[in-house]
Motif scaffolding. Structure first.
Motif, PDB file in Angstrom:
ATOM      1  N   LYS A 160       0.816  -1.209   0.000  1.00 43.69           N
ATOM      2  CA  LYS A 160       0.000   0.000   0.000  1.00 43.69           C
ATOM      3  C   LYS A 160       0.853   1.264   0.000  1.00 43.69           C
ATOM      4  N   ASP A 161       2.118   1.125   0.327  1.00 42.45           N
ATOM      5  CA  ASP A 161       3.024   2.270   0.277  1.00 42.45           C
ATOM      6  C   ASP A 161       3.205   2.707  -1.178  1.00 42.45           C
ATOM      7  N   ILE A 162       2.909   3.959  -1.459  1.00 40.94           N
ATOM      8  CA  ILE A 162       2.861   4.452  -2.833  1.00 40.94           C
ATOM      9  C   ILE A 162       4.219   4.368  -3.516  1.00 40.94           C
ATOM     10  N   ILE A 163       5.272   4.780  -2.847  1.00 47.63           N
ATOM     11  CA  ILE A 163       6.604   4.757  -3.447  1.00 47.63           C
ATOM     12  C   ILE A 163       7.053   3.326  -3.719  1.00 47.63           C
ATOM     13  N   SER A 164       6.796   2.440  -2.782  1.00 43.81           N
ATOM     14  CA  SER A 164       7.170   1.030  -2.977  1.00 43.81           C
ATOM     15  C   SER A 164       6.414   0.416  -4.145  1.00 43.81           C
ATOM     16  N   ALA A 165       5.123   0.752  -4.266  1.00 41.52           N
ATOM     17  CA  ALA A 165       4.327   0.221  -5.369  1.00 41.52           C
ATOM     18  C   ALA A 165       4.845   0.735  -6.711  1.00 41.52           C
ATOM     19  N   ALA A 166       5.242   1.998  -6.752  1.00 37.92           N
ATOM     20  CA  ALA A 166       5.811   2.547  -7.983  1.00 37.92           C
ATOM     21  C   ALA A 166       7.103   1.822  -8.347  1.00 37.92           C
ATOM     22  N   GLY A 167       7.909   1.474  -7.332  1.00 39.88           N
ATOM     23  CA  GLY A 167       9.149   0.748  -7.583  1.00 39.88           C
ATOM     24  C   GLY A 167       8.913  -0.625  -8.171  1.00 39.88           C
ATOM     25  N   ILE A 168       7.802  -1.271  -7.814  1.00 35.48           N
ATOM     26  CA  ILE A 168       7.478  -2.585  -8.377  1.00 35.48           C
ATOM     27  C   ILE A 168       7.198  -2.469  -9.872  1.00 35.48           C
ATOM     28  N   ILE A 169       6.584  -1.362 -10.283  1.00 32.65           N
ATOM     29  CA  ILE A 169       6.264  -1.181 -11.699  1.00 32.65           C
ATOM     30  C   ILE A 169       7.530  -1.042 -12.537  1.00 32.65           C
ATOM     31  N   THR A 170       8.570  -0.454 -11.974  1.00 34.03           N
ATOM     32  CA  THR A 170       9.824  -0.307 -12.721  1.00 34.03           C
ATOM     33  C   THR A 170      10.768  -1.478 -12.511  1.00 34.03           C
ATOM     34  N   GLY A 171      10.602  -2.228 -11.425  1.00 35.27           N
ATOM     35  CA  GLY A 171      11.560  -3.290 -11.138  1.00 35.27           C
ATOM     36  C   GLY A 171      10.977  -4.656 -10.894  1.00 35.27           C
ATOM     37  N   GLY A 172       9.655  -4.819 -11.071  1.00 38.48           N
ATOM     38  CA  GLY A 172       9.025  -6.102 -10.836  1.00 38.48           C
ATOM     39  C   GLY A 172       8.941  -6.946 -12.095  1.00 38.48           C
ATOM     40  N   ASN A 173       8.024  -7.890 -12.075  1.00 34.87           N
ATOM     41  CA  ASN A 173       7.818  -8.786 -13.211  1.00 34.87           C
ATOM     42  C   ASN A 173       6.398  -8.641 -13.741  1.00 34.87           C
ATOM     43  N   ALA A 174       6.215  -8.779 -15.043  1.00 32.59           N
ATOM     44  CA  ALA A 174       4.887  -8.791 -15.637  1.00 32.59           C
ATOM     45  C   ALA A 174       4.313 -10.208 -15.548  1.00 32.59           C
ATOM     46  N   LYS A 175       3.129 -10.315 -14.956  1.00 31.30           N
ATOM     47  CA  LYS A 175       2.487 -11.620 -14.780  1.00 31.30           C
ATOM     48  C   LYS A 175       1.140 -11.618 -15.488  1.00 31.30           C
ATOM     49  N   ALA A 176       0.881 -12.657 -16.258  1.00 27.52           N
ATOM     50  CA  ALA A 176      -0.394 -12.769 -16.970  1.00 27.52           C
ATOM     51  C   ALA A 176      -1.469 -13.258 -16.013  1.00 27.52           C
ATOM     52  N   LEU A 177      -2.503 -12.447 -15.797  1.00 28.81           N
ATOM     53  CA  LEU A 177      -3.555 -12.756 -14.833  1.00 28.81           C
ATOM     54  C   LEU A 177      -4.884 -13.010 -15.531  1.00 28.81           C
ATOM     55  N   ASP A 178      -5.724 -13.815 -14.870  1.00 27.09           N
ATOM     56  CA  ASP A 178      -7.081 -14.047 -15.339  1.00 27.09           C
ATOM     57  C   ASP A 178      -7.956 -12.837 -15.001  1.00 27.09           C
ATOM     58  N   ILE A 179      -8.949 -12.609 -15.825  1.00 25.16           N
ATOM     59  CA  ILE A 179      -9.922 -11.547 -15.613  1.00 25.16           C
ATOM     60  C   ILE A 179     -11.316 -12.155 -15.749  1.00 25.16           C
ATOM     61  N   GLY A 180     -12.292 -11.618 -15.034  1.00 23.63           N
ATOM     62  CA  GLY A 180     -13.660 -12.105 -15.130  1.00 23.63           C
ATOM     63  C   GLY A 180     -14.469 -11.326 -16.150  1.00 23.63           C
ATOM     64  N   ARG A 181     -15.320 -12.046 -16.893  1.00 27.42           N
ATOM     65  CA  ARG A 181     -16.256 -11.395 -17.817  1.00 27.42           C
ATOM     66  C   ARG A 181     -17.669 -11.600 -17.270  1.00 27.42           C
ATOM     67  N   PHE A 182     -18.361 -10.495 -17.027  1.00 29.23           N
ATOM     68  CA  PHE A 182     -19.716 -10.507 -16.491  1.00 29.23           C
ATOM     69  C   PHE A 182     -20.636  -9.988 -17.595  1.00 29.23           C
ATOM     70  N   GLY A 183     -21.254 -10.903 -18.330  1.00 23.90           N
ATOM     71  CA  GLY A 183     -21.992 -10.467 -19.510  1.00 23.90           C
ATOM     72  C   GLY A 183     -21.028  -9.864 -20.512  1.00 23.90           C
ATOM     73  N   SER A 184     -21.197  -8.573 -20.813  1.00 27.84           N
ATOM     74  CA  SER A 184     -20.305  -7.880 -21.745  1.00 27.84           C
ATOM     75  C   SER A 184     -19.251  -7.053 -21.027  1.00 27.84           C
ATOM     76  N   ARG A 185     -19.293  -7.013 -19.686  1.00 29.56           N
ATOM     77  CA  ARG A 185     -18.335  -6.223 -18.911  1.00 29.56           C
ATOM     78  C   ARG A 185     -17.284  -7.134 -18.298  1.00 29.56           C
ATOM     79  N   HIS A 186     -16.205  -6.508 -17.812  1.00 30.66           N
ATOM     80  CA  HIS A 186     -15.136  -7.265 -17.163  1.00 30.66           C
ATOM     81  C   HIS A 186     -14.925  -6.754 -15.738  1.00 30.66           C
ATOM     82  N   PHE A 187     -14.452  -7.660 -14.878  1.00 29.98           N
ATOM     83  CA  PHE A 187     -14.101  -7.269 -13.513  1.00 29.98           C
ATOM     84  C   PHE A 187     -12.750  -7.864 -13.166  1.00 29.98           C
ATOM     85  N   SER A 188     -12.055  -7.186 -12.259  1.00 31.63           N
ATOM     86  CA  SER A 188     -10.690  -7.619 -11.961  1.00 31.63           C
ATOM     87  C   SER A 188     -10.635  -8.737 -10.938  1.00 31.63           C
TER      88      SER A 188
END
Length: 292
Positions: free
Chosen positions: A101-129
């Motif tokens: 939840k720390d904003i600076i730490s979360a920003a650091g993950i975006i520049t130094g983390g890994n991209a992971k392919a995640l599942d997403i839900g489809r509710f009718g024609s909409r999507h939810f995370s």
């Protein structure tokens, strides 16, 4: 990079960190375009207009804003990598991914983390995370005043939910869970891809994975006696199926039907009313930056 932030999310902390966050991204080599949201729908509109011209889209906000971004990204043929800086009240999606939840730490993950392919839900024609739900407490996230959430955090959800206990509604409905029929009178239904909802950990011994192509489905029937109440509480505490009133399943496709319209919540926001809807898992639909 397209950086979208909700200035009113949570305790409105993110704007104070905006320069520091942009500096982190700039030092990592990104050219950053910053867009604040002004109302519901702004984040989705921005993604529809600009996202395909960017390699990364980053969202800072609560689960509702993140869900709106993901729904918009799923409409694109070319989907940028998605980054999350949690700044809402519960931040269930980020917590489930181990994003701090720390904003600076979360920003650091975006520049130094890994991209992971995640599942997403489809509710009718909409999507939810991470969750679609109906019944007791599920509307608390969008019906609780923002100023109350800002001051009390997740406690505001609990307090608002307690007020509903005297008027619990039972929904007579049916489900097909990958072909298995489940019918009854339910006071709560969740189709989830997360470890927690509203800051509270979901029950069940099922191993929750956000990239296995499966939902965790949790259905709670109305307790009739004091013993029923006690069994449900014991099941929740033990994180297991200890009551026939608590149904926990895994499924990739959920077909819902009801004789009357039922109000659903998607990622903490109002998802509309429907009698019939198909909820499907979309495997590996989006690449999200997670801790390395």
């Amino acid at each position: 990079m397209l950086l979208i932030f909700n200035p009113n999310a949570g305790q409105q902390r993110f704007p104070a960190y905006l320069y520091d966050v942009v500096n982190i991204f700039t030092l990592a080599g990104f050219l950053v375009t910053v867009l604040p949201t002004r109302a519901n729908g702004c984040a989705g509109d921005a993604i529809a207009r600009y996202a395909e011209d960017h390699e990364y889209v980053v969202c800072s906000g609560g689960d509702g804003t993140i869900g709106e971004c993901i729904d918009a990204l799923l409409q694109l043929e070319k989907r940028p990598v998605f980054g999350v800086i949690p700044s809402g009240t519960a931040n269930d999606f980020a917590v489930s991914l181990g994003i701090p939840k720390d904003i600076i730490s979360a920003a650091g993950i975006i520049t130094g983390g890994n991209a992971k392919a995640l599942d997403i839900g489809r509710f009718g024609s909409r999507h939810f995370s991470y969750v679609a739900g109906f019944g007791i407490f599920t509307d608390v996230a969008y019906s609780t005043p923002q100023n109350l959430k800002n001051v009390l955090g997740s406690l505001a959800y609990l307090l608002e939910g307690i007020k509903r206990l005297g008027s619990i509604k039972t929904y007579g409905c049916g489900f097909m869970l990958d072909g298995e029929a489940v019918n009854g009178g339910f006071i709560l239904g969740l189709v989830a891809n997360t470890h927690s909802v509203g800051g509270f950990r979901l029950p069940g011994t099922i191993d929750v994975r956000m990239d296995d192509g499966m939902f965790e489905v949790i259905l709670l029937k109305r307790p009739r006696t004091l013993r029923d109440h006690q069994q449900i509480i014991a099941s929740l505490r033990k994180q297991e199926n200890g009551s026939d009133l608590l149904i926990i399943r895994k499924a990739s496709k959920v077909e819902f039907s009801s004789p009357m319209p039922v109000a659903w919540t998607l990622d903490g926001d109002f998802g509309g009313e429907c009698k019939d809807v198909v909820i499907e898992n979309v495997p590996h639909a989006i690449n999200v930056m997670v801790p390395g």
